[in-house]
Design a protein around this motif. Structure first.
Motif, PDB file in Angstrom:
ATOM      1  N   GLN A 286       0.813  -1.212   0.000  1.00 56.29           N
ATOM      2  CA  GLN A 286       0.000   0.000   0.000  1.00 56.29           C
ATOM      3  C   GLN A 286       0.852   1.270   0.000  1.00 56.29           C
ATOM      4  OE1 GLN A 286      -4.144   1.441   1.909  1.00 56.29           O
ATOM      5  NE2 GLN A 286      -2.831   0.305   3.284  1.00 56.29           N
ATOM      6  N   PHE A 287       1.943   1.240   0.742  1.00 58.56           N
ATOM      7  CA  PHE A 287       2.843   2.397   0.824  1.00 58.56           C
ATOM      8  C   PHE A 287       4.265   1.972   0.494  1.00 58.56           C
ATOM      9  CE2 PHE A 287      -0.642   3.374   3.790  1.00 58.56           C
ATOM     10  CZ  PHE A 287      -1.086   4.546   3.198  1.00 58.56           C
ATOM     11  N   PRO A 288       5.052   2.868  -0.141  1.00 59.94           N
ATOM     12  CA  PRO A 288       4.687   4.236  -0.543  1.00 59.94           C
ATOM     13  C   PRO A 288       3.601   4.229  -1.604  1.00 59.94           C
ATOM     14  CG  PRO A 288       6.785   3.607  -1.511  1.00 59.94           C
ATOM     15  CD  PRO A 288       6.437   2.525  -0.549  1.00 59.94           C
ATOM     16  N   SER A 289       2.751   5.246  -1.575  1.00 58.48           N
ATOM     17  CA  SER A 289       1.556   5.209  -2.408  1.00 58.48           C
ATOM     18  C   SER A 289       1.856   5.323  -3.892  1.00 58.48           C
ATOM     19  CB  SER A 289       0.597   6.326  -1.987  1.00 58.48           C
ATOM     20  OG  SER A 289       1.195   7.600  -2.142  1.00 58.48           O
ATOM     21  N   LEU A 290       2.961   5.954  -4.273  1.00 61.76           N
ATOM     22  CA  LEU A 290       3.271   6.192  -5.685  1.00 61.76           C
ATOM     23  C   LEU A 290       4.330   5.229  -6.218  1.00 61.76           C
ATOM     24  CD1 LEU A 290       3.160  10.092  -5.699  1.00 61.76           C
ATOM     25  CD2 LEU A 290       1.480   8.513  -6.682  1.00 61.76           C
TER      26      LEU A 290
END
Length: 378
Positions: A286-290
């Motif tokens: 899920q993270f980091p989101s980008l």
């Protein structure tokens, strides 16, 4: 014989959810064990079965004075707010006040990047750097975290939101995506998000829950502990923010999640839309989101974005979950549709968060929640 075999095979998927839930005393003992093992100070838990709370309890302490954490202690809801917000949006959709696929441009009197006054930027985000792709944004895109934004604009070098991919093309978690939708609802559609959530809370008997700080919360309030065991006072949030400003109690939140899993306040179609797989999730975590998307062959087929929640398919069938986290808060809710069973956890100490999978599994059995994606590790 063949007909009998088909009947048996059809029954097998139901066996996973047919197991009895642990007794309340056993759940309490497991929570106490995890708190002792992790050194965490407090955890509150609610268990829902057949759409009804069957166990609600609080363990540990709420502050350095050693006052006990109670089922009516105010705790920070963090990103569980997003699930509440999506439910609120769906009610507005069903009342005909907005559409999931209506472009934001159709709801605002002027272009989104033109709203740049200090008061607006302080409460929401800075959209002044957005290109014309903002016109592609819809409530559905924002609720499925496919806006193209970073999680928050303040994480960008210039502290302004930018598009990192075309809206609607992929998943990347963005709190400011939901805050943007809140702004459009309030500014363009005249829908007061704080007032609408309060109406929902009062209707469900959630008298100690709000998306904005209330002075009457101060008498029974949970402070929080970070990963190093340092304590921080509860943050009194002065602005309604769809991404995560909710204060609540475990007793109140159990009422909301029970109503949600039953589908109260929504049509059957509207409730199904919230937890329908809307968009594949294509990242390793899920993270980091980008982060980059995985190659197609490595992407999970059991994981997708719903509206304000993440949906999955596991041994007990279809389910959904949502986490909530900051430096001193760790929360989760997990529901499986079969049997309308859920576990809701609020903790004021992040040191116990990595044991949430153990606790959910202890209560519900193997649900298939993708914790390796949620936390970034198995």
């Amino acid at each position: 014989m063949r007909r009998r075999l088909v009947a048996v095979l059809a029954f097998i998927p139901l066996l996973a959810c047919a197991r009895d839930l642990p007794a309340p005393a056993a759940i309490d003992a497991e929570v106490a064990r995890l708190l002792k093992e992790t050194g965490a100070k407090g955890l509150a838990i609610a268990v829902i079965d057949e759409g009804r709370p069957v166990h609600v309890a609080a363990h540990g302490v709420r502050n350095t004075a050693g006052d006990p954490l109670q089922v009516d202690t105010i705790m920070y809801g963090a990103s569980l707010t997003k699930a509440v917000f999506a439910y609120t949006v769906m009610q507005q959709v069903e009342q005909g006040r907005m559409g999931l696929d209506t472009p934001l441009a159709d709801s605002l009197p002027k272009p989104l990047p033109a709203y740049v006054s200090p008061q607006i930027v302080d409460r929401y985000a800075d959209w002044s750097a957005l290109d014309e792709r903002w016109r592609k944004l819809t409530p559905r895109i924002l609720l499925t975290h496919s806006s193209g934004f970073a999680n928050f604009g303040f994480l960008e070098p210039d502290e302004k939101l930018h598009f990192h991919f075309d809206p609607g093309s992929r998943y990347a978690y963005s709190g400011d995506g939901l805050n943007t939708l809140q702004f459009v609802m309030e500014t363009g559609l005249g829908i007061d998000v704080g007032a609408q959530t309060t109406r929902i809370f009062e209707g469900l008997g959630m008298h100690r829950t709000s998306l904005i700080w209330r002075p009457d919360f101060a008498g029974n309030l949970a402070d929080g502990w970070d990963a190093k065991g340092n304590v921080e006072p509860h943050d009194e949030r002065s602005k309604v923010r769809a991404a995560g400003s909710m204060d609540t109690t475990i007793a109140d939140l159990a009422k909301f999640v029970a109503a949600y899993v039953r589908g109260d306040g929504l049509s059957r179609k509207g409730r199904a839309e919230l937890v329908r797989p809307q968009l594949p999730i294509t990242t390793r975590s899920q993270f980091p989101s980008l982060q980059d998307e995985l190659p197609a062959a490595q992407r999970r087929k059991d994981l997708a974005a719903g509206l304000g929640v993440v949906v999955f398919d596991g041994p007990q069938g279809h389910g959904f979950f949502k986490g909530g986290h900051n430096d001193t808060t760790a929360n989760t809710l997990v529901c499986v549709e079969a049997g309308q069973r859920c576990v809701v956890i609020l903790s004021n100490d992040v040191r116990v968060e990595r044991r949430f999978p153990d606790l959910v599994r202890f209560v519900l059995g193997d649900t298939g929640v993708p914790y390796d994606w949620e936390y970034g590790t198995p």
